[in-house]
Design an enzyme around this catalytic site. Sequence first.
Site, short mmCIF file in Angstrom:
data_model
loop_
_atom_site.label_atom_id
_atom_site.label_comp_id
_atom_site.label_asym_id
_atom_site.label_seq_id
_atom_site.Cartn_x
_atom_site.Cartn_y
_atom_site.Cartn_z
N ARG A 1 1.08 -1.27 -0.23
CA ARG A 1 1.07 -2.11 -1.44
C ARG A 1 2.14 -3.20 -1.44
NH1 ARG A 1 -3.88 -0.68 -1.44
NH2 ARG A 1 -4.50 1.00 -2.84
N ASP B 1 -0.48 2.89 -8.25
CA ASP B 1 -0.68 1.60 -7.59
C ASP B 1 -0.29 0.41 -8.46
OD1 ASP B 1 -1.33 2.08 -5.01
OD2 ASP B 1 -3.49 1.96 -5.26
N ASP C 1 -15.51 -3.00 -8.38
CA ASP C 1 -14.40 -3.23 -9.32
C ASP C 1 -13.85 -4.65 -9.22
OD1 ASP C 1 -14.85 -0.56 -9.68
OD2 ASP C 1 -12.75 0.02 -9.65
N SER D 1 -13.01 9.09 -4.47
CA SER D 1 -12.24 7.86 -4.46
C SER D 1 -11.40 7.87 -3.19
CB SER D 1 -11.36 7.77 -5.70
OG SER D 1 -10.50 6.66 -5.63
#
Length: 271
Positions: free
Chosen positions: A98, A127, A16, A180
Amino acid sequence: MAAIKKVVLAYSGGLDTSVILKWLGDNYHCEVVTFTADIGQGEEVEPAREKALKLGIKKENIFIEDLREEFIRDFVFPMFRANTIYEGEYLLGTSIARPLIAKRLVEIAQKVGADAIAHGATGKGNDQMRFEIGAYALNPDIKVIAPWREWDLNSREKLLSYAESAGIPIEKKANKSPYSMDANLLHISYEGQILEDPNVEPEEDMWRWSVSPMNAPNEPESISITFEKGDGVAINGERLSPAAFWGKLNELGGKHGIGRLDLVENRYVGM
């Protein structure tokens, strides 16, 4: 596309973000800086440097940093002192990393004179909010590029096709998980595939860090944890750094089948 001269990309080296790296240059015609964080995900981060170099990123525009100590000391410990659990059960293992990544993205952008940052979070999850609110809190004027909300590469097939046409090497890992996954020193999470059905329990070979309670030792193991100002600083009298302390607890917990949780996530965007 808006006029962007330089962008700092949160870069893992995977499919990605490698596609995003090339896509940013193709569509924004800007200089790309990569940032890769080691937050204890258990995978080598240094290969991201070679991948970025192969994709044309200048050596001085590649940042790889070990943030494990800062992650536990300044983010995980304060979160645990506050007993921060979303909706009473969601443990925020992914969430708490994050703000740290967003902080470093903004700091690196300021250091290199970039006018934007970019991330690889999809447009359907939480996210994107975590990265962007964190960035805007630190620099309200920063531009955030979220390719998943802009491009039409909305399937793995399209990503692979773009990667092939752009000459992006794709590694096929043996024993690659079908799920994932997101990992850091605090936790590892899984979603997708059979896990989308609440009637189906996780397969035993999915778990990476813990043994099944059925296979855990029959004899208990007692440990002593020393706290200072609410933070753990030692195990069985051995003083450890924040990251080493957490890593040791992961080892002990995993050995005894502690730490598995199965839940349905309520996403910020309503899913």
